[in-house]
Design a protein around this motif. Structure first.
Motif, PDB file in Angstrom:
ATOM      1  N   LYS A   1      16.460  10.289  17.614  1.00 23.68           N
ATOM      2  CA  LYS A   1      15.894  11.059  16.496  1.00 23.68           C
ATOM      3  C   LYS A   1      16.108  10.328  15.171  1.00 23.68           C
ATOM      4  O   LYS A   1      15.210  10.252  14.332  1.00 23.68           O
ATOM      5  CB  LYS A   1      16.575  12.438  16.413  1.00 23.68           C
ATOM      6  N   GLU A  14      13.869   7.519  14.871  1.00 26.12           N
ATOM      7  CA  GLU A  14      12.489   7.944  14.706  1.00 26.12           C
ATOM      8  C   GLU A  14      12.165   8.328  13.268  1.00 26.12           C
ATOM      9  O   GLU A  14      11.043   8.135  12.805  1.00 26.12           O
ATOM     10  CB  GLU A  14      12.216   9.137  15.639  1.00 26.12           C
ATOM     11  N   ILE A  15      13.161   8.874  12.577  1.00 20.74           N
ATOM     12  CA  ILE A  15      12.862   9.309  11.206  1.00 20.74           C
ATOM     13  C   ILE A  15      13.312   8.292  10.160  1.00 20.74           C
ATOM     14  O   ILE A  15      13.240   8.555   8.973  1.00 20.74           O
ATOM     15  CB  ILE A  15      13.490  10.684  10.889  1.00 20.74           C
ATOM     16  N   LEU A  29      10.819   7.573   7.497  1.00 23.73           N
ATOM     17  CA  LEU A  29      10.635   8.671   6.547  1.00 23.73           C
ATOM     18  C   LEU A  29      11.802   8.742   5.568  1.00 23.73           C
ATOM     19  O   LEU A  29      11.618   8.983   4.368  1.00 23.73           O
ATOM     20  CB  LEU A  29      10.501  10.001   7.298  1.00 23.73           C
ATOM     21  N   LEU A  60      11.322   6.046   3.110  1.00 25.56           N
ATOM     22  CA  LEU A  60      10.309   6.411   2.122  1.00 25.56           C
ATOM     23  C   LEU A  60      10.891   7.361   1.072  1.00 25.56           C
ATOM     24  O   LEU A  60      10.667   7.180  -0.137  1.00 25.56           O
ATOM     25  CB  LEU A  60       9.103   7.070   2.817  1.00 25.56           C
ATOM     26  N   ALA A  61      11.661   8.342   1.557  1.00 27.03           N
ATOM     27  CA  ALA A  61      12.257   9.311   0.626  1.00 27.03           C
ATOM     28  C   ALA A  61      13.217   8.614  -0.335  1.00 27.03           C
ATOM     29  O   ALA A  61      13.194   8.871  -1.550  1.00 27.03           O
ATOM     30  CB  ALA A  61      12.984  10.394   1.417  1.00 27.03           C
ATOM     31  N   SER A  67       0.443   8.275  11.046  1.00 22.35           N
ATOM     32  CA  SER A  67       1.173   8.431   9.781  1.00 22.35           C
ATOM     33  C   SER A  67       1.930   7.163   9.387  1.00 22.35           C
ATOM     34  O   SER A  67       2.236   6.955   8.217  1.00 22.35           O
ATOM     35  CB  SER A  67       2.142   9.608   9.876  1.00 22.35           C
ATOM     36  N   LEU A  96       0.244   5.173   6.502  1.00 25.11           N
ATOM     37  CA  LEU A  96       0.387   5.679   5.136  1.00 25.11           C
ATOM     38  C   LEU A  96       1.837   5.582   4.663  1.00 25.11           C
ATOM     39  O   LEU A  96       2.113   5.122   3.545  1.00 25.11           O
ATOM     40  CB  LEU A  96      -0.091   7.137   5.062  1.00 25.11           C
ATOM     41  N   VAL A  97       2.750   5.996   5.553  1.00 27.97           N
ATOM     42  CA  VAL A  97       4.174   5.950   5.181  1.00 27.97           C
ATOM     43  C   VAL A  97       4.582   4.508   4.865  1.00 27.97           C
ATOM     44  O   VAL A  97       5.236   4.230   3.848  1.00 27.97           O
ATOM     45  CB  VAL A  97       5.049   6.520   6.334  1.00 27.97           C
ATOM     46  N   VAL A 120       2.840   3.165   1.507  1.00 26.70           N
ATOM     47  CA  VAL A 120       3.459   3.723   0.295  1.00 26.70           C
ATOM     48  C   VAL A 120       4.865   3.134   0.114  1.00 26.70           C
ATOM     49  O   VAL A 120       5.265   2.762  -0.995  1.00 26.70           O
ATOM     50  CB  VAL A 120       3.518   5.269   0.371  1.00 26.70           C
ATOM     51  N   LEU A 169       6.218   1.077  -3.131  1.00 27.19           N
ATOM     52  CA  LEU A 169       7.382   1.561  -3.891  1.00 27.19           C
ATOM     53  C   LEU A 169       8.470   0.485  -3.952  1.00 27.19           C
ATOM     54  O   LEU A 169       9.076   0.247  -4.998  1.00 27.19           O
ATOM     55  CB  LEU A 169       7.947   2.835  -3.240  1.00 27.19           C
ATOM     56  N   SER A 184       8.061  -2.726  -3.729  1.00 25.45           N
ATOM     57  CA  SER A 184       7.614  -3.790  -4.644  1.00 25.45           C
ATOM     58  C   SER A 184       7.829  -3.378  -6.091  1.00 25.45           C
ATOM     59  O   SER A 184       8.314  -4.157  -6.913  1.00 25.45           O
ATOM     60  CB  SER A 184       6.123  -4.082  -4.438  1.00 25.45           C
TER      61      SER A 184
END
Lengths: 317, 419
Positions: free
Chosen positions: A10, A13-14, A17, A20-21, A265, A268-269, A272, A276, A278
């Motif tokens: 898990k 897998e995240i 994300l 990104l956050a 996804s 896009l993830v 972005v 960010l 860069s």
């Protein structure tokens, strides 16, 4: 033991994300008072072309293949569209030409691999070389070092609304095909276990060609967005897209080997996240060389983490 | 799994939502909308670059040639040490899209002004700077007349200083005339990027042909003897086609492009060893490509910049004529951008200016050394003492006419008189 593996699975897998956050929060904090609608628009402009190409390319990556000629394909589509505009002065025909050329290039790319029984990476390397040469020939045929679409014409299309509309519609379409049609499920099956997929009667050639054709639509759209952003096309236009797509897709959490855990996804993830990252390095005044090294290290870290999961976890059943 | 999907959607939606908020655009930093030096209230003049730090982004399509290095040294080492300015250079730009991305990076870094040494898409650069409220100037080059007319009223487009196409034409003419006056009649023309449609190279070549046409009435290029017709013929040939040259007095061979592969260097080696060849007329760097291969007695003319390596070439007989840029030539646009940032833009009748600036000509090592010394980052010809006269302060608001006179007096002797 199984629970431990699941937890690790898990987390892995995240990880994209979470990354990104973290990047988003870091960027917002570092920008502080300087954050403005203009800066967010800049983020969109720098994200959208890579995001569109990456979204289409997810279909190719899902089957376990990859295409390094996407950047050159975008350039050839953009030049073709610009030439058609300069002959007809029709933006609609320019747009259609870009989509058609994107589809044609990807069709040739996949058909070569399918019917000559060549590994896809071999044909994409050959296509990269051919398309790069084609870019030079097409630009030289215009009698100069560049081909231009009149700025005043494309300026009317250079709006946030249109760009977001293109991105949302294309991603929505891809999500639908990917998650709610037999084609998407078969692509994942093929990437997860090609032998088993073949034994169940799935046409590998047909699926590969369809995956490339969807990527071709992304190529055409990216060509259109490229011309809208910078209507002066030279031999190096879109040259970095091929590598950006690979990094974005992997950074977005796509397994490098494709298969069942592939996800739209990721495009896009990853796109972005890369923009960010860069921007943060720009704010920190890192030189391009250091930025490149940081990206490479993060890229390796993400691939290693994905591999860790792939080695220790069972496929979801 | 559902949690992951939800998180992906939420994060992506958050980013997309924040991006959608930008729909109305608008300028980030906002332009001050000043009206011109003479109308500005002295108390409103800022002191960026003098007492307050200012960041200026520099768009560069070349970071490695002698010209690029000398320009960078002047900005970063000299002006950076004399004024409170940080020059932030772009990476080497290769296309219009990279120019746009670089400007966006400059904005993210808080630059208040941008100076462009990159010309893939200048209208695109101006559009972006205008929308972002960032002052923009062109160094070592100018816009085409059509572009200037279209953009001269943009508030944040400061102006352009560099060789006009007329100056480029004259530069080619002067070089050819110099060798013709010495009695030379057999030339090898290096047409460089004329093969790619680059206007400045086409105009330089046209000037060379014009000098030959003037010297001997039987001379023509593709039947053309007048400036405009010659230019059209060169455009049509995508460079120089020596078969189209005709003269009872002169002979011409040509090398086009910058392929820099074995075949291209082979062509140079073959043509420079043509029996009877007297001079190479190069629209760009002549000494590096031709000087080292030139047999005894073959002279080389070059259009480039004053740099140490070319002094060695001139001392060693590999370069005989130099029409060169001097690195401080990029100072006036810096002055103009600083004035604009400080709220005192220099406007020509309310519009962005475009001022012609030519080359310095050296025909021997002594002249070259003098010009080279004046181009250094330690003792440049445009030093702080001179530049301060043209940076507005509450006590001294500079007028456009003073600035124009300053820029137009670009010859070595003229600049000495400014002190």
């Amino acid at each position: 033991m199984k629970k431990k593996i699941n937890l690790k699975s898990k987390v892995v897998e995240i990880v994209s994300l979470v990354a990104l956050a973290i990047l988003a929060v870091t960027y917002l904090v570092m920008m502080g008072d300087r954050l403005s609608p203009y800066m967010l628009q800049t983020l969109l402009n720098q994200t959208i072309i890579t995001a569109v190409v990456s979204t289409g390319a997810v279909f190719i990556y899902t089957t376990g293949a990859f295409d390094i000629s996407l950047g050159s394909a975008v350039a050839v589509s953009a030049i073709s569209g610009a030439m058609v505009y300069n002959k007809t002065e029709s933006l609609f025909l320019m747009f259609l030409t870009m989509i058609a050329v994107g589809l044609l290039i990807e069709l040739i790319d996949s058909a070569l691999a399918a019917f000559l029984n060549l590994p896809v990476f071999v044909t994409t390397i050959a296509m990269l070389s051919v398309l790069s040469a084609l870019v030079k020939i097409m630009i030289a045929s215009g009698g100069g070092a560049k081909i231009e679409v009149p700025r005043a014409v494309v300026k009317t299309l250079d709006s946030v609304g249109l760009k977001v509309l293109i991105l949302v519609v294309f991603i929505g379409l891809c999500i639908f095909i990917y998650n709610y049609t037999a084609l998407g499920r078969r692509e994942k099956f093929l990437g997860g276990n090609p032998i088993c997929a073949k034994l169940t009667g799935i046409s590998v050639k047909k699926l590969s060609i369809l995956a490339f054709l969807i990527a071709g639509v992304g190529v055409g759209l990216a060509a259109f967005l490229t011309v809208v952003r910078a209507p002066t096309i030279t031999t190096s236009t879109a040259s970095s897209i091929g590598m950006d797509v690979i990094i974005a897709i992997v950074f977005g959490g796509m397994p490098a080997s494709g298969g069942a855990r592939s996800k739209i996804s990721a495009a896009l993830v990853g796109s972005v996240s890369m923009v960010l990252l860069s921007q943060i390095m720009v704010i920190l005044n890192f030189s391009a060389g250091i930025s490149q090294c940081v990206k490479s290290i993060l890229f390796l870290a993400v691939v290693t983490l994905s591999g860790l999961k792939g080695r220790k976890a069972m496929l979801t059943r | 799994m559902k949690l992951n999907k939800l998180a992906a959607v939420v994060l992506s939606a958050a980013m997309a939502g924040s991006l959608l908020l930008t729909g109305c655009g608008g300028s980030g930093n906002g332009g001050s909308g000043t009206e011109g030096g003479s109308k500005v209230d002295a108390s409103d003049i800022s002191d960026y670059g003098i007492n307050q730090n200012v960041k200026i982004g520099v768009l560069a399509s070349d970071l490695s040639t002698a010209e690029a290095l000398s320009f960078r040294a002047y900005y970063e080492e000299y002006l950076g040490s004399q004024y409170d300015v940080d020059f932030i250079y772009s990476e080497q730009l290769g296309n219009a899209e990279e120019e746009i991305s670089a400007i966006e990076q400059f904005i993210a870094q808080g630059c208040q002004g941008i100076i462009s040494l990159s010309s893939f898409d200048r209208p695109g650069q101006i559009d972006l700077c205008e929308s972002a409220g960032i002052y923009y100037g062109v160094a070592a080059g100018v816009l085409t007349d059509e572009e200037q007319k279209a953009y001269e009223d943009c508030e944040h487009y400061v102006g352009a200083v560099g060789p006009s196409l007329e100056t480029e034409y004259q530069t080619g003419y002067d070089m050819a005339k110099y060798f013709i006056d010495k009695g030379d009649t057999s030339f090898l023309i290096f047409a460089g990027a004329a093969a790619f449609g680059t206007e400045m190279h086409i105009y330089r070549v046209a000037g060379m042909f014009e000098a030959m046409c003037e010297a001997d009435a039987s001379t023509s290029y593709n039947g053309a003897t007048e400036k405009d017709d010659i230019i059209t013929a060169i455009y049509g040939d995508l460079g120089v086609n020596a078969d189209h040259f005709s003269s009872d007095t002169f002979t011409v061979s040509a090398v086009n492009g910058y392929n820099m592969d074995d075949a291209w260097f082979g062509e140079i080696a073959e043509k420079i060893n043509t029996p009877g060849l007297q001079a190479v007329l190069a629209v760009g760097n002549g000494s590096d490509f031709f000087g080292s291969m030139a047999p005894e007695g073959v002279e080389v003319g070059s259009v480039d910049t004053y740099a140490e390596g070319y002094l060695n070439a001139m001392e060693n007989g590999q370069l005989d004529y130099m029409a060169g840029k001097f690195s401080p030539s990029i100072a006036p646009i810096f002055v103009a951008v600083i004035n604009a940032i400080n709220g005192v833009p220099l406007r020509s009748d309310g519009s962005a200016f475009m001022i012609d600036q030519g080359y310095w000509i050296a025909t021997n090592a002594d002249e070259f050394k003098t010009f080279l010394d004046s181009s250094s980052a330690t003792n440049p010809v445009y030093d702080k003492e001179i530049l301060d006269q043209y940076i507005s302060t509450p006590e001294n608001v500079v007028s456009y006419s003073d600035f124009e006179s300053f820029v137009s007096a670009y010859t070595f002797d003229d600049i000495q008189n400014l002190k």
